[in-house]
Design a protein around this motif. Sequence first.
Motif, PDB file in Angstrom:
ATOM      1  N   ALA A 111       0.840  -1.204   0.000  1.00 10.45           N
ATOM      2  CA  ALA A 111       0.000   0.000   0.000  1.00 10.45           C
ATOM      3  C   ALA A 111       0.874   1.252   0.000  1.00 10.45           C
ATOM      4  O   ALA A 111       0.599   2.207  -0.746  1.00 10.45           O
ATOM      5  N   LEU A 112       1.928   1.253   0.806  1.00 13.28           N
ATOM      6  CA  LEU A 112       2.838   2.401   0.837  1.00 13.28           C
ATOM      7  C   LEU A 112       3.543   2.578  -0.505  1.00 13.28           C
ATOM      8  O   LEU A 112       3.661   3.704  -1.010  1.00 13.28           O
ATOM      9  N   ALA A 113       3.998   1.492  -1.097  1.00  8.93           N
ATOM     10  CA  ALA A 113       4.693   1.563  -2.390  1.00  8.93           C
ATOM     11  C   ALA A 113       3.786   2.104  -3.482  1.00  8.93           C
ATOM     12  O   ALA A 113       4.250   2.783  -4.397  1.00  8.93           O
ATOM     13  N   ASP A 114       2.502   1.823  -3.366  1.00 10.68           N
ATOM     14  CA  ASP A 114       1.537   2.311  -4.360  1.00 10.68           C
ATOM     15  C   ASP A 114       1.117   3.757  -4.124  1.00 10.68           C
ATOM     16  O   ASP A 114       0.365   4.313  -4.919  1.00 10.68           O
ATOM     17  N   GLY A 115       1.521   4.320  -2.995  1.00  9.61           N
ATOM     18  CA  GLY A 115       1.106   5.692  -2.686  1.00  9.61           C
ATOM     19  C   GLY A 115      -0.337   5.783  -2.216  1.00  9.61           C
ATOM     20  O   GLY A 115      -0.980   6.834  -2.345  1.00  9.61           O
ATOM     21  N   ALA A 116      -0.868   4.701  -1.666  1.00 12.72           N
ATOM     22  CA  ALA A 116      -2.253   4.704  -1.185  1.00 12.72           C
ATOM     23  C   ALA A 116      -2.425   5.766  -0.102  1.00 12.72           C
ATOM     24  O   ALA A 116      -1.520   6.008   0.695  1.00 12.72           O
ATOM     25  N   THR A 117      -3.586   6.390  -0.094  1.00 14.46           N
ATOM     26  CA  THR A 117      -3.892   7.378   0.942  1.00 14.46           C
ATOM     27  C   THR A 117      -4.736   6.775   2.055  1.00 14.46           C
ATOM     28  O   THR A 117      -4.863   7.376   3.122  1.00 14.46           O
ATOM     29  N   THR A 118      -5.342   5.622   1.783  1.00 12.94           N
ATOM     30  CA  THR A 118      -6.083   4.886   2.800  1.00 12.94           C
ATOM     31  C   THR A 118      -5.701   3.404   2.705  1.00 12.94           C
ATOM     32  O   THR A 118      -5.283   2.916   1.645  1.00 12.94           O
ATOM     33  N   HIS A 119      -5.866   2.747   3.809  1.00 12.71           N
ATOM     34  CA  HIS A 119      -5.566   1.318   3.910  1.00 12.71           C
ATOM     35  C   HIS A 119      -6.529   0.781   4.957  1.00 12.71           C
ATOM     36  O   HIS A 119      -7.384   1.524   5.453  1.00 12.71           O
ATOM     37  N   GLY A 120      -6.425  -0.461   5.329  1.00 14.05           N
ATOM     38  CA  GLY A 120      -7.331  -0.955   6.354  1.00 14.05           C
ATOM     39  C   GLY A 120      -7.323  -2.460   6.453  1.00 14.05           C
ATOM     40  O   GLY A 120      -6.315  -3.116   6.142  1.00 14.05           O
ATOM     41  N   CYS A 121      -8.460  -2.998   6.865  1.00 16.89           N
ATOM     42  CA  CYS A 121      -8.580  -4.441   7.065  1.00 16.89           C
ATOM     43  C   CYS A 121      -9.982  -4.895   6.707  1.00 16.89           C
ATOM     44  O   CYS A 121     -10.921  -4.092   6.660  1.00 16.89           O
ATOM     45  N   THR A 122     -10.087  -6.198   6.477  1.00 13.36           N
ATOM     46  CA  THR A 122     -11.344  -6.812   6.057  1.00 13.36           C
ATOM     47  C   THR A 122     -11.533  -8.129   6.791  1.00 13.36           C
ATOM     48  O   THR A 122     -10.617  -8.945   6.833  1.00 13.36           O
ATOM     49  N   VAL A 123     -12.721  -8.335   7.330  1.00 14.58           N
ATOM     50  CA  VAL A 123     -13.127  -9.665   7.778  1.00 14.58           C
ATOM     51  C   VAL A 123     -13.965 -10.229   6.640  1.00 14.58           C
ATOM     52  O   VAL A 123     -14.894  -9.583   6.161  1.00 14.58           O
ATOM     53  N   HIS A 124     -13.597 -11.444   6.211  1.00 12.22           N
ATOM     54  CA  HIS A 124     -14.295 -12.031   5.059  1.00 12.22           C
ATOM     55  C   HIS A 124     -14.512 -13.519   5.259  1.00 12.22           C
ATOM     56  O   HIS A 124     -13.828 -14.167   6.069  1.00 12.22           O
ATOM     57  N   PHE A 125     -15.474 -14.054   4.519  1.00 17.34           N
ATOM     58  CA  PHE A 125     -15.670 -15.496   4.479  1.00 17.34           C
ATOM     59  C   PHE A 125     -14.505 -16.118   3.733  1.00 17.34           C
ATOM     60  O   PHE A 125     -14.006 -15.545   2.753  1.00 17.34           O
ATOM     61  N   VAL A 126     -14.070 -17.275   4.187  1.00 15.04           N
ATOM     62  CA  VAL A 126     -12.971 -17.983   3.535  1.00 15.04           C
ATOM     63  C   VAL A 126     -13.555 -18.857   2.427  1.00 15.04           C
ATOM     64  O   VAL A 126     -14.520 -19.595   2.644  1.00 15.04           O
ATOM     65  N   THR A 127     -12.974 -18.721   1.253  1.00 10.86           N
ATOM     66  CA  THR A 127     -13.336 -19.521   0.089  1.00 10.86           C
ATOM     67  C   THR A 127     -12.050 -20.138  -0.460  1.00 10.86           C
ATOM     68  O   THR A 127     -10.951 -19.754  -0.040  1.00 10.86           O
ATOM     69  N   PRO A 128     -12.165 -21.070  -1.401  1.00  8.86           N
ATOM     70  CA  PRO A 128     -10.939 -21.676  -1.930  1.00  8.86           C
ATOM     71  C   PRO A 128      -9.961 -20.682  -2.564  1.00  8.86           C
ATOM     72  O   PRO A 128      -8.760 -20.907  -2.540  1.00  8.86           O
ATOM     73  N   GLY A 129     -10.439 -19.570  -3.107  1.00  6.11           N
ATOM     74  CA  GLY A 129      -9.560 -18.565  -3.686  1.00  6.11           C
ATOM     75  C   GLY A 129      -8.943 -17.697  -2.600  1.00  6.11           C
ATOM     76  O   GLY A 129      -9.633 -17.266  -1.671  1.00  6.11           O
ATOM     77  N   LEU A 130      -7.667 -17.419  -2.684  1.00  9.50           N
ATOM     78  CA  LEU A 130      -6.946 -16.649  -1.672  1.00  9.50           C
ATOM     79  C   LEU A 130      -7.545 -15.259  -1.494  1.00  9.50           C
ATOM     80  O   LEU A 130      -7.568 -14.458  -2.438  1.00  9.50           O
ATOM     81  N   ASP A 131      -8.044 -14.993  -0.300  1.00 12.26           N
ATOM     82  CA  ASP A 131      -8.592 -13.681   0.078  1.00 12.26           C
ATOM     83  C   ASP A 131      -9.678 -13.208  -0.886  1.00 12.26           C
ATOM     84  O   ASP A 131      -9.803 -12.016  -1.168  1.00 12.26           O
ATOM     85  N   GLU A 132     -10.496 -14.143  -1.376  1.00 11.83           N
ATOM     86  CA  GLU A 132     -11.536 -13.807  -2.349  1.00 11.83           C
ATOM     87  C   GLU A 132     -12.946 -13.865  -1.798  1.00 11.83           C
ATOM     88  O   GLU A 132     -13.891 -13.513  -2.483  1.00 11.83           O
ATOM     89  N   GLY A 133     -13.131 -14.342  -0.569  1.00  6.58           N
ATOM     90  CA  GLY A 133     -14.477 -14.496  -0.021  1.00  6.58           C
ATOM     91  C   GLY A 133     -15.166 -13.168   0.216  1.00  6.58           C
ATOM     92  O   GLY A 133     -14.537 -12.115   0.337  1.00  6.58           O
TER      93      GLY A 133
END
Length: 180
Positions: A111-133
Amino acid sequence: MAALIEAAQAPDYPAEIVGVLSNRAAAPGLVTAASHGIATAALAQSKFPSRDMFEDVMTQTLESWGVDIVCLAGFMRILGEDFVNHWEGRMINIHPSLLPLYKGLDTHARALADGATTHGCTVHFVTPGLDEGAAILQAEVPVLPGDTADTLADRVLAEEHRIYPEALRLLASGKIAPLA
């Protein structure tokens, strides 16, 4: 995990933490859980001839505790499709980015390398795809001038501790439907 244990101590919280399982015997969370009288288990994947056998024993352990919902917290392994499908709609994860941005590792530095101005976190359902739920809850933090990956991680972690117990509360109380 400690934030979930703390939240579950409230008499009106709709979930009970019945066990903590780690793939590392030295995980500090096992000591924390045991100090609260919560069952613990450590299972090293390297001790099993296959990932499927490792995940079968994880399922047996979780089911022996009467687990309804699996909450991943610091379990840094990609789980197999059979295991994920077995717990479909009943397994959630906290991820340190505003998904779908920055799936995988090193989210704060990216996020820092991309120059993002916001960042954060997500609670998500787990699915077979990595971080895709599907996302359950997200929390945003500003990226401040002079931030490092560590300072940004600290602010994100504070939000993780806030939204993970809330997401579990929503799921356990039926305010959001498990995916099926």
